[in-house]
Write an enzyme that holds these catalytic residues in place. Structure first.
Site, PDB file in Angstrom:
ATOM      1  NE  ARG A   1     124.488 151.245  45.296  1.00  0.00           N
ATOM      2  CZ  ARG A   1     123.420 150.497  45.099  1.00  0.00           C
ATOM      3  NH1 ARG A   1     122.855 150.458  43.937  1.00  0.00           N
ATOM      4  NH2 ARG A   1     122.898 149.798  46.074  1.00  0.00           N
TER       5      ARG A   1
ATOM      6  CE  LYS B   1     125.591 146.202  48.086  1.00  0.00           C
ATOM      7  NZ  LYS B   1     124.207 146.615  48.263  1.00  0.00           N
ATOM      8  CG  ASN B   2     123.300 143.544  50.320  1.00  0.00           C
ATOM      9  OD1 ASN B   2     123.626 144.737  50.218  1.00  0.00           O
ATOM     10  ND2 ASN B   2     122.769 142.860  49.319  1.00  0.00           N
TER      11      ASN B   2
HETATM   12  N1  EPU Z   1     108.799 143.875  49.157  1.00  0.00           N
HETATM   13  C1  EPU Z   1     107.515 144.287  49.354  1.00  0.00           C
HETATM   14  N2  EPU Z   1     107.268 145.096  50.417  1.00  0.00           N
HETATM   15  C2  EPU Z   1     108.236 145.478  51.287  1.00  0.00           C
HETATM   16  C3  EPU Z   1     109.548 145.052  51.082  1.00  0.00           C
HETATM   17  C4  EPU Z   1     109.804 144.246  49.993  1.00  0.00           C
HETATM   18  O1  EPU Z   1     106.608 143.953  48.596  1.00  0.00           O
HETATM   19  O2  EPU Z   1     107.942 146.205  52.246  1.00  0.00           O
HETATM   20  C5  EPU Z   1     109.096 142.997  48.013  1.00  0.00           C
HETATM   21  C6  EPU Z   1     110.144 143.572  47.078  1.00  0.00           C
HETATM   22  O3  EPU Z   1     109.569 144.489  46.165  1.00  0.00           O
HETATM   23  C7  EPU Z   1     110.686 142.327  46.428  1.00  0.00           C
HETATM   24  C8  EPU Z   1     110.660 141.317  47.579  1.00  0.00           C
HETATM   25  O4  EPU Z   1     109.709 141.818  48.508  1.00  0.00           O
HETATM   26  O5  EPU Z   1     109.798 141.896  45.424  1.00  0.00           O
HETATM   27  C9  EPU Z   1     111.968 141.083  48.268  1.00  0.00           C
HETATM   28  O6  EPU Z   1     112.618 142.310  48.540  1.00  0.00           O
HETATM   29  P1  EPU Z   1     113.457 142.539  49.860  1.00  0.00           P
HETATM   30  O7  EPU Z   1     112.684 143.410  50.796  1.00  0.00           O
HETATM   31  O8  EPU Z   1     113.927 141.229  50.391  1.00  0.00           O
HETATM   32  O9  EPU Z   1     114.688 143.383  49.315  1.00  0.00           O
HETATM   33  P2  EPU Z   1     115.535 144.393  50.178  1.00  0.00           P
HETATM   34  O10 EPU Z   1     115.587 143.906  51.564  1.00  0.00           O
HETATM   35  O11 EPU Z   1     115.092 145.777  49.929  1.00  0.00           O
HETATM   36  C10 EPU Z   1     117.832 143.174  49.868  1.00  0.00           C
HETATM   37  C11 EPU Z   1     119.158 143.458  49.228  1.00  0.00           C
HETATM   38  C12 EPU Z   1     119.016 143.466  47.717  1.00  0.00           C
HETATM   39  C13 EPU Z   1     118.479 142.103  47.280  1.00  0.00           C
HETATM   40  C14 EPU Z   1     117.161 141.807  47.989  1.00  0.00           C
HETATM   41  C15 EPU Z   1     116.606 140.442  47.687  1.00  0.00           C
HETATM   42  C16 EPU Z   1     120.242 144.859  50.871  1.00  0.00           C
HETATM   43  C17 EPU Z   1     120.816 146.168  51.217  1.00  0.00           C
HETATM   44  N3  EPU Z   1     119.646 144.752  49.693  1.00  0.00           N
HETATM   45  O12 EPU Z   1     116.964 144.234  49.482  1.00  0.00           O
HETATM   46  O13 EPU Z   1     120.325 143.636  47.207  1.00  0.00           O
HETATM   47  O14 EPU Z   1     118.276 142.102  45.888  1.00  0.00           O
HETATM   48  O15 EPU Z   1     117.347 141.903  49.417  1.00  0.00           O
HETATM   49  O16 EPU Z   1     117.498 139.450  48.073  1.00  0.00           O
HETATM   50  O17 EPU Z   1     120.372 143.925  51.636  1.00  0.00           O
HETATM   51  C18 EPU Z   1     121.994 144.359  45.735  1.00  0.00           C
HETATM   52  O18 EPU Z   1     122.831 144.107  46.607  1.00  0.00           O
HETATM   53  O19 EPU Z   1     122.318 144.611  44.537  1.00  0.00           O
HETATM   54  C19 EPU Z   1     120.566 144.353  46.058  1.00  0.00           C
HETATM   55  C20 EPU Z   1     119.645 144.923  45.313  1.00  0.00           C
END
Ligand code: EPU
Length: 421
Positions: free
Chosen positions: A400, A22-23
């Site tokens: 989801r 999915k991701n």
């Molecule tokens: N962060 C920031 N600023 C930003 C973006 C992120 O401080 O602008 C922080 C976040 O708060 C967190 C860390 O950086 O502490 C990492 O977050 P990341 O941005 O990597 O998360 P994401 O890209 O929003 C994706 C996955 C999540 C998964 C995370 C971490 C998708 C759609 N979602 O989210 O998946 O937990 O990477 O690996 O790809 C799930 O599938 O259940 C899920 C939550």
């Protein structure tokens, strides 16, 4: 609303196949907007988040169909630039249309995703990266407006935050940079397999990217991209979830259509816990006969232990004799499952970003509340080994992210079904 009912006590045995990630699919579906032409993605899982992304792409003006794991996206010439609150509020990953829309239209207006149950989830890194390419950022009425007042230009961007790299910020900046003139360098880029998959998709479209899979990405902007066909990688979090379930139930499970190369840390931790793992290029067999041993885990960006498997690891350690420590370094508040696991008899104590898990002999089935996608998966696998019946409420979280969950677990001998509340 549906609930999942699990009767504990079966040893999982047999074969299970893994769905597409999915991701990986979600950012790639957004990336398809970078071309007017049609792109075709296969091995796309049939999940609620995928349907939400389809609705979003349609709201932006693209023609989209989804049949038997194949998503066809034809963005055409006349895209709209606004991603509405109604859709973004149901799925944070909607934010990954920001980069493609900015690159294609010179503007994007995306409802700001709020916090969520796993903690605050800011998008400052996404915005910092797009601003470095020359976009003007404004927050107005709950929307973030990203505008290219003049032509965007490649730039050097450091994308690390307090919790390390960001998966979707890397995706967004990468997707904007491929159509931005000049050279962009992203330092501290996320190295997750989903980003590698996206990079390969973009390269097929005609993008010029070097450093795939490393924290240093170099992008040479091109003028136009074309539509392509691509197969989504197997879901490493679904794979890990079945691996933990097999280990917990003292089972013997053969996992097919997965990528063991993405599971190195999970394999290492399970072997430390006394679980036997055999792998080929696309299969993993998980067997456990011996007693489990406690293992400490800290979540980290890839190739570290994934935060998306932290709850499932906790379920496993809950029934492992001894004490283990699980530390969450990506989302320090991602512990909503602890109180629900404790309602099933586990002994987990929170100490800041760490959970101290005292293994118990048996869990006991109970009605529990799913709080997020991965927490729900942890409660289901805990239910598989608990005495009696576990009702996992709020199943929409599971829908989801886990394709055919009951069917797959049933085929392994679990007693599990979906019921109307
Ligand atoms: N962060 C920031 N600023 C930003 C973006 C992120 O401080 O602008 C922080 C976040 O708060 C967190 C860390 O950086 O502490 C990492 O977050 P990341 O941005 O990597 O998360 P994401 O890209 O929003 C994706 C996955 C999540 C998964 C995370 C971490 C998708 C759609 N979602 O989210 O998946 O937990 O990477 O690996 O790809 C799930 O599938 O259940 C899920 C939550």
């Amino acid at each position: 609303m549906d609930k999942i009912v699990v009767e504990g006590g079966s040893r999982l045995k047999g074969d299970v196949w893994i769905s597409g990630a999915k991701n990986s699919a979600l950012p790639m579906m957004a990336a398809a907007l970078l071309s007017e032409k049609e792109s075709v993605l296969s091995n796309v899982p049939d999940l609620r988040d995928i349907h939400t992304m389809i609705k979003l792409l349609r709201a932006l003006g693209a023609k989209v169909s989804f049949e038997e794991g194949v998503v066809t996206i034809k963005p055409g010439r006349n895209l709209k630039s606004v991603a509405p609150y109604k859709l973004v509020s149901t799925m944070r990953a909607s934010v990954c249309v920001l980069g493609p829309l900015l690159a294609r239209l010179g503007r994007a207006e995306v409802s700001l995703p709020g916090g969520c149950v796993i903690g605050p989830r800011p998008i400052d890194l996404h915005l910092k990266g797009l601003a470095a390419l020359g976009a003007k950022i404004e927050i107005k009425h709950g929307y973030v407006l990203v505008k290219a007042l003049k032509k965007l230009k490649g730039s050097d961007i450091y994308l690390g935050g307090s919790f390390g790299s960001s998966v979707l910020a890397t995706a967004n900046v990468l997707m904007a940079a491929v159509l931005t003139s000049g050279k962009t360098i992203i330092e501290n880029a996320a190295c997750e397999p989903e980003i590698v998959d996206l990079t390969q998709f973009l390269v097929k479209m005609g993008a010029r990217i070097q450093g795939e899979g490393s924290p240093h990405l170099e992008i040479e902007g091109v003028k136009k991209l074309s539509g392509v066909e691509h197969t989504v990688i197997p879901d490493r979090i679904e794979t890990g979830t079945y691996m933990f379930a097999a280990a917990m139930s003292a089972g013997d499970v053969f996992i097919k259509k997965c990528n063991p190369g993405h599971q190195n840390v999970v394999i290492d931790k399970l072997r430390q816990a006394g679980v036997r793992i055999d792998k080929t290029k696309s299969t993993i067999r998980v067997r456990r006969r011996a007693k489990l041993k406690p293992v400490d885990v800290t979540t980290l960006p890839y190739p570290g232990f994934p935060t998306d498997l932290q709850a499932q690891m906790m379920a496993l350690m809950s029934v492992t004799p001894g004490i283990s420590v699980i530390t969450e370094k990506i989302y320090p508040d991602r512990f909503m499952h602890v109180s629900e696991l404790n309602r099933m008899g586990s002994q987990v104590f929170l100490e800041g970003p760490s959970a101290i898990v005292h293994g118990v002999k048996k869990l006991s089935g109970a009605p529990v509340m799913a709080s997020d996608l991965r927490a729900s998966a942890a409660l289901v696998i805990a239910g598989l080994v608990a005495e009696g019946k576990t009702d996992v409420h709020r199943v929409y979280h599971l829908d989801r992210g886990y394709e055919l969950l009951e069917k797959k677990f049933s085929s392994l001998g679990a007693v599990i079904r979906r019921e109307k509340e």
